[in-house]
Design a protein around this motif. Sequence first.
Motif, PDB file in Angstrom:
ATOM      1  N   PHE A 135      84.404  15.002   9.075  1.00 47.76           N
ATOM      2  CA  PHE A 135      83.385  16.034   8.847  1.00 47.76           C
ATOM      3  C   PHE A 135      82.011  15.508   9.221  1.00 47.76           C
ATOM      4  CE2 PHE A 135      86.913  17.462   6.319  1.00 47.76           C
ATOM      5  CZ  PHE A 135      86.923  18.811   6.579  1.00 47.76           C
ATOM      6  N   LEU A 136      81.439  16.084  10.280  1.00 49.30           N
ATOM      7  CA  LEU A 136      80.037  15.817  10.603  1.00 49.30           C
ATOM      8  C   LEU A 136      79.140  16.783   9.842  1.00 49.30           C
ATOM      9  CD1 LEU A 136      81.789  14.769  13.171  1.00 49.30           C
ATOM     10  CD2 LEU A 136      79.577  14.608  14.257  1.00 49.30           C
ATOM     11  N   ASN A 137      79.745  17.806   9.210  1.00 45.75           N
ATOM     12  CA  ASN A 137      78.997  18.791   8.434  1.00 45.75           C
ATOM     13  C   ASN A 137      79.826  19.205   7.221  1.00 45.75           C
ATOM     14  OD1 ASN A 137      78.327  19.431  11.592  1.00 45.75           O
ATOM     15  ND2 ASN A 137      76.532  19.598  10.280  1.00 45.75           N
ATOM     16  N   PRO A 138      79.181  19.797   6.213  1.00 51.76           N
ATOM     17  CA  PRO A 138      79.910  20.098   4.975  1.00 51.76           C
ATOM     18  C   PRO A 138      80.961  21.194   5.126  1.00 51.76           C
ATOM     19  CG  PRO A 138      77.614  20.879   4.842  1.00 51.76           C
ATOM     20  CD  PRO A 138      77.742  20.108   6.108  1.00 51.76           C
ATOM     21  N   SER A 139      81.870  21.212   4.183  1.00 46.51           N
ATOM     22  CA  SER A 139      83.006  22.138   4.226  1.00 46.51           C
ATOM     23  C   SER A 139      83.636  22.219   2.851  1.00 46.51           C
ATOM     24  CB  SER A 139      84.042  21.605   5.226  1.00 46.51           C
ATOM     25  OG  SER A 139      85.244  22.341   5.141  1.00 46.51           O
ATOM     26  N   MET A 140      84.136  23.368   2.467  1.00 51.06           N
ATOM     27  CA  MET A 140      84.925  23.467   1.245  1.00 51.06           C
ATOM     28  C   MET A 140      86.306  24.025   1.573  1.00 51.06           C
ATOM     29  SD  MET A 140      84.246  25.183  -2.496  1.00 51.06           S
ATOM     30  CE  MET A 140      84.693  26.879  -2.098  1.00 51.06           C
ATOM     31  N   ARG A 141      86.368  25.312   1.946  1.00 49.97           N
ATOM     32  CA  ARG A 141      87.659  25.934   2.224  1.00 49.97           C
ATOM     33  C   ARG A 141      88.417  25.236   3.352  1.00 49.97           C
ATOM     34  NH1 ARG A 141      84.966  29.858  -0.245  1.00 49.97           N
ATOM     35  NH2 ARG A 141      83.266  29.125   1.022  1.00 49.97           N
ATOM     36  N   THR A 142      87.723  24.948   4.449  1.00 50.23           N
ATOM     37  CA  THR A 142      88.406  24.356   5.597  1.00 50.23           C
ATOM     38  C   THR A 142      88.982  22.996   5.214  1.00 50.23           C
ATOM     39  OG1 THR A 142      86.913  25.501   7.095  1.00 50.23           O
ATOM     40  CG2 THR A 142      88.130  23.627   7.987  1.00 50.23           C
ATOM     41  N   ARG A 143      88.170  22.212   4.538  1.00 53.77           N
ATOM     42  CA  ARG A 143      88.643  20.890   4.161  1.00 53.77           C
ATOM     43  C   ARG A 143      89.825  20.961   3.204  1.00 53.77           C
ATOM     44  NH1 ARG A 143      86.376  16.492  -0.112  1.00 53.77           N
ATOM     45  NH2 ARG A 143      88.519  16.272  -0.809  1.00 53.77           N
ATOM     46  N   LEU A 144      89.667  21.742   2.132  1.00 53.50           N
ATOM     47  CA  LEU A 144      90.728  21.756   1.114  1.00 53.50           C
ATOM     48  C   LEU A 144      92.000  22.384   1.660  1.00 53.50           C
ATOM     49  CD1 LEU A 144      88.581  22.722  -2.014  1.00 53.50           C
ATOM     50  CD2 LEU A 144      89.456  20.453  -1.420  1.00 53.50           C
ATOM     51  N   SER A 145      91.869  23.487   2.392  1.00 53.86           N
ATOM     52  CA  SER A 145      93.079  24.158   2.878  1.00 53.86           C
ATOM     53  C   SER A 145      93.804  23.303   3.908  1.00 53.86           C
ATOM     54  CB  SER A 145      92.731  25.535   3.461  1.00 53.86           C
ATOM     55  OG  SER A 145      91.874  25.411   4.581  1.00 53.86           O
ATOM     56  N   ASN A 149      83.759  11.821   5.538  1.00 50.78           N
ATOM     57  CA  ASN A 149      82.496  12.538   5.690  1.00 50.78           C
ATOM     58  C   ASN A 149      81.519  11.624   6.418  1.00 50.78           C
ATOM     59  OD1 ASN A 149      83.060  15.009   4.110  1.00 50.78           O
ATOM     60  ND2 ASN A 149      83.342  13.540   2.441  1.00 50.78           N
ATOM     61  N   VAL A 150      81.350  11.860   7.709  1.00 55.77           N
ATOM     62  CA  VAL A 150      80.615  10.921   8.554  1.00 55.77           C
ATOM     63  C   VAL A 150      79.205  10.682   8.008  1.00 55.77           C
ATOM     64  CG1 VAL A 150      79.697  10.514  10.861  1.00 55.77           C
ATOM     65  CG2 VAL A 150      81.971  11.506  10.582  1.00 55.77           C
ATOM     66  N   GLY A 151      78.530  11.751   7.663  1.00 55.28           N
ATOM     67  CA  GLY A 151      77.143  11.617   7.241  1.00 55.28           C
ATOM     68  C   GLY A 151      76.978  10.802   5.959  1.00 55.28           C
ATOM     69  N   ASN A 174      83.435  16.636  -4.200  1.00 52.06           N
ATOM     70  CA  ASN A 174      82.089  16.434  -4.730  1.00 52.06           C
ATOM     71  C   ASN A 174      81.199  17.533  -4.190  1.00 52.06           C
ATOM     72  OD1 ASN A 174      82.443  13.827  -6.141  1.00 52.06           O
ATOM     73  ND2 ASN A 174      82.950  13.093  -4.088  1.00 52.06           N
ATOM     74  N   VAL A 175      80.943  18.535  -4.998  1.00 50.48           N
ATOM     75  CA  VAL A 175      80.288  19.749  -4.514  1.00 50.48           C
ATOM     76  C   VAL A 175      78.943  19.436  -3.862  1.00 50.48           C
ATOM     77  CG1 VAL A 175      79.328  21.975  -5.203  1.00 50.48           C
ATOM     78  CG2 VAL A 175      81.471  21.180  -6.199  1.00 50.48           C
ATOM     79  N   GLY A 176      78.159  18.609  -4.514  1.00 53.47           N
ATOM     80  CA  GLY A 176      76.812  18.340  -4.007  1.00 53.47           C
ATOM     81  C   GLY A 176      76.811  17.634  -2.664  1.00 53.47           C
ATOM     82  N   GLN A 177      77.654  16.612  -2.526  1.00 60.74           N
ATOM     83  CA  GLN A 177      77.643  15.815  -1.297  1.00 60.74           C
ATOM     84  C   GLN A 177      78.458  16.457  -0.182  1.00 60.74           C
ATOM     85  OE1 GLN A 177      78.572  13.800  -4.348  1.00 60.74           O
ATOM     86  NE2 GLN A 177      76.374  14.007  -4.506  1.00 60.74           N
ATOM     87  N   GLU A 178      79.602  17.041  -0.557  1.00 65.17           N
ATOM     88  CA  GLU A 178      80.528  17.484   0.476  1.00 65.17           C
ATOM     89  C   GLU A 178      80.416  18.978   0.745  1.00 65.17           C
ATOM     90  OE1 GLU A 178      84.247  14.658   0.263  1.00 65.17           O
ATOM     91  OE2 GLU A 178      83.992  15.629  -1.688  1.00 65.17           O
TER      92      GLU A 178
END
Lengths: 319, 319, 319
Positions: free
Chosen positions: A43-53, A69-71, B69-73
């Motif tokens: 991940f170069l950028n944040p994600s919730m659904r895409t990452r978890l699914s 999480n690269v950053g 981690n909601v804040g970071q990710e």
Amino acid sequence: MKNFISVHDAHDINALVHKALAYKADPLRDKALGANKRIGLIFLNPSMRTRLSTQIAAANLGMEAIVFNVGQEGWTFEFEDEAIMSGNTVEHVKDAAPILGRYFDVLGIRTFPSLQNKADDYSELYIKQFIKYAGVPVVSLESATLHPLQSLTDIITITETFKEHRRPKIVLTWAPHVKALPQCVANSFAQWINAWGHADFVITHPEDYELDPAFTKGAAITHDQDYALRDADFVYVKNWSTYADYGRIYCNDPEWMLTTEKLLNTNHAKVMHCLPVRRNVELSDEVLDSFNSIVTQQASNRTWAAQAVLSELLANVKK
Amino acid sequence: MKNFISVHDAHDINALVHKALAYKADPLRDKALGANKRIGLIFLNPSMRTRLSTQIAAANLGMEAIVFNVGQEGWTFEFEDEAIMSGNTVEHVKDAAPILGRYFDVLGIRTFPSLQNKADDYSELYIKQFIKYAGVPVVSLESATLHPLQSLTDIITITETFKEHRRPKIVLTWAPHVKALPQCVANSFAQWINAWGHADFVITHPEDYELDPAFTKGAAITHDQDYALRDADFVYVKNWSTYADYGRIYCNDPEWMLTTEKLLNTNHAKVMHCLPVRRNVELSDEVLDSFNSIVTQQASNRTWAAQAVLSELLANVKK
Amino acid sequence: MKNFISVHDAHDINALVHKALAYKADPLRDKALGANKRIGLIFLNPSMRTRLSTQIAAANLGMEAIVFNVGQEGWTFEFEDEAIMSGNTVEHVKDAAPILGRYFDVLGIRTFPSLQNKADDYSELYIKQFIKYAGVPVVSLESATLHPLQSLTDIITITETFKEHRRPKIVLTWAPHVKALPQCVANSFAQWINAWGHADFVITHPEDYELDPAFTKGAAITHDQDYALRDADFVYVKNWSTYADYGRIYCNDPEWMLTTEKLLNTNHAKVMHCLPVRRNVELSDEVLDSFNSIVTQQASNRTWAAQAVLSELLANVKK
């Protein structure tokens, strides 16, 4: 399937949809398929659904998924060829990608556009550099201009929801937002619905919000939202920033927010959104909390879309 | 057990304690219980012990744990109903929680109080919104006002340590700190010890540091630390900020730091702390490094507390 | 093997190398060795290769690996004995390490030097405090002055690459960089190559960049890069900041960048680098993209080095 970065990687959309629905009915039916295989989710950028699914999809196939999480966990990559790396970038994708390709059997990459330079973003340099140098199948977890896992999910959701023996009318409508957002979801939805070919497809947005015709070609396009919504079976709501004069917000007109009143005009349309959604900015509470909204079903289908795609990519993984 | 957010979710504290101790004796005794079940560990705030011990507890039960981690990710959630989301919050819990409930069989949530607004914090809005919208069992990984996994751990530790045939005397003593901290651990310890009912329980703190009587009712409360410590079998050391005039530090009197000298007054008391502890501010090196300290044993019991709770929640998970 | 923090923990370097190469040939040959064992990978600083390769090595041995990024997910540790913790550090290693040692069977620790205080950094306080208090085997994932998993990888890579019946000539050459970097990789490479004893070993760097003789003793040292490179079989390229007048950049002379032209002088030398590498600052594109470069092979060997070390440490894990 060699990689999965756009609709062009899906040779038969309906076959992929039905594979996904089979996984939804029986998530563990291919539990052994990914044994001793690993996917790196970069991940170069944040994600919730895409990452978890995607993590869950991999587990359902018996694959190990490792998130990076690269950053936060690593450092900034360089993507330009021949760069003299005396600035802030710490590692070139030419060096990182081949190693990730040794560590993992499949790579998932998320990388957002800068929205500063259209030519750069639309060249899809970042994900293409990963593909060029990784040497293993790459799945887009959303790239600069497209979000194919989302679009596959969308067609899965439409397919399982619409049971009539006719073509549904699908409307993609621009919505207001407070930030300049990428065009990815809109581009990708247009690309997939056009390629799918099983719907009457209308795109509506304010003047100056035209998308890249490379993706919209085949859809009817109008600036009249009310006209577009008439008799719609599905209304896909999404904000995007301007494409022509790139990455701007001209119109943030609250009139474009989808409301219950506007839905009266439709054929009891189901309302879709890729999420996250700004409530009472993009979509009213009233709509999101109504029976019209299928956003939760849509988001939960992300797992089955990812699982179908990973199972296809696994067929291309070297032993 | 439907959820685990306070002592009210523990129908029989001693049964839960003994279940935890059985897991301590044989961690893998229920290795098959969580097969093909997933827990999402959602952190809105940082964590070390809670996160790691819950991850391990899940693995011991054969469950897959995924940390987010909601804040970071990810991005900031909105919790207020009817919010017009034109500010910094990106996704409403009404949209996020149902999806997390589709992805996971159980959700663990950590969310700290703001310490700005007592009514908001004490309404436990955040974790209650997750419970309301997730549709799956929720376990608190520490919420705005309580930390039930910690308190269960504390009673497990007292139970395995105290072998005499009488009620132990347990003292909860306020300690100095450099920051305004939540009342969670103190509230929760008071709530659990009172509900447990197997101890003589004294709380001691400086004037103005009274806790919410909803949790302390049943305990003797005194501002005289020396008096409180007399003949104590267990001394639980913890800082908290003021409750009445909310979230402040009035007294940061080093005199309240627990020292070896003060322990002379006790019945060779065992010293407990939830950790992290500010050495030589809350507790002296001398005490922490003495045989009186059982903080490592206490923290290592976090695994078994979490495992007992997860095993109870799994009984409520839909197939 | 009790811990793995320097070459002194490797009783037989060649045996370890051959164990690693056996894992490379058959990654899952010891799949049952780590069953029901857990490694905690604790990062006080960022990592990509080390983290991913160690996670994969653990999985290959059937161990569960849990990553914990202290800075992002937790809080700042205190390492000084007798500290009065009224500042920014939240938890003392004396309290954290014993608990991590209860949660995990093996601990991996990454901790960079400050480059502010040579005595502090070279005392290796941080990792030594973990070893002192954790009570379980500790593997360095790079510490203040050494990076032994990298050096083991380097010897593995040299061993599998060099097939002639003579001692290879190995040159460690300083390279320019834009930041002050630790001496770890250079120190560790020198320590391991010297201890290994199967090479003619030359170190070359500008004046004032002398490394700690504790590590370099046994190597020939010269300020003449051209002379050093003559007939080299392997050229290891790495920047480091000054050791004597600690942590500075005096010379950032682009002349020290390794180029194709300089390699003409060598015996078709293979070029190594631990990565990440600043392209066209430390090493030219031309070199990195040539057949001389074995950096990808080298980085992919990180997995097998970690796997060999973990398998040795597992022999010391209490049941």
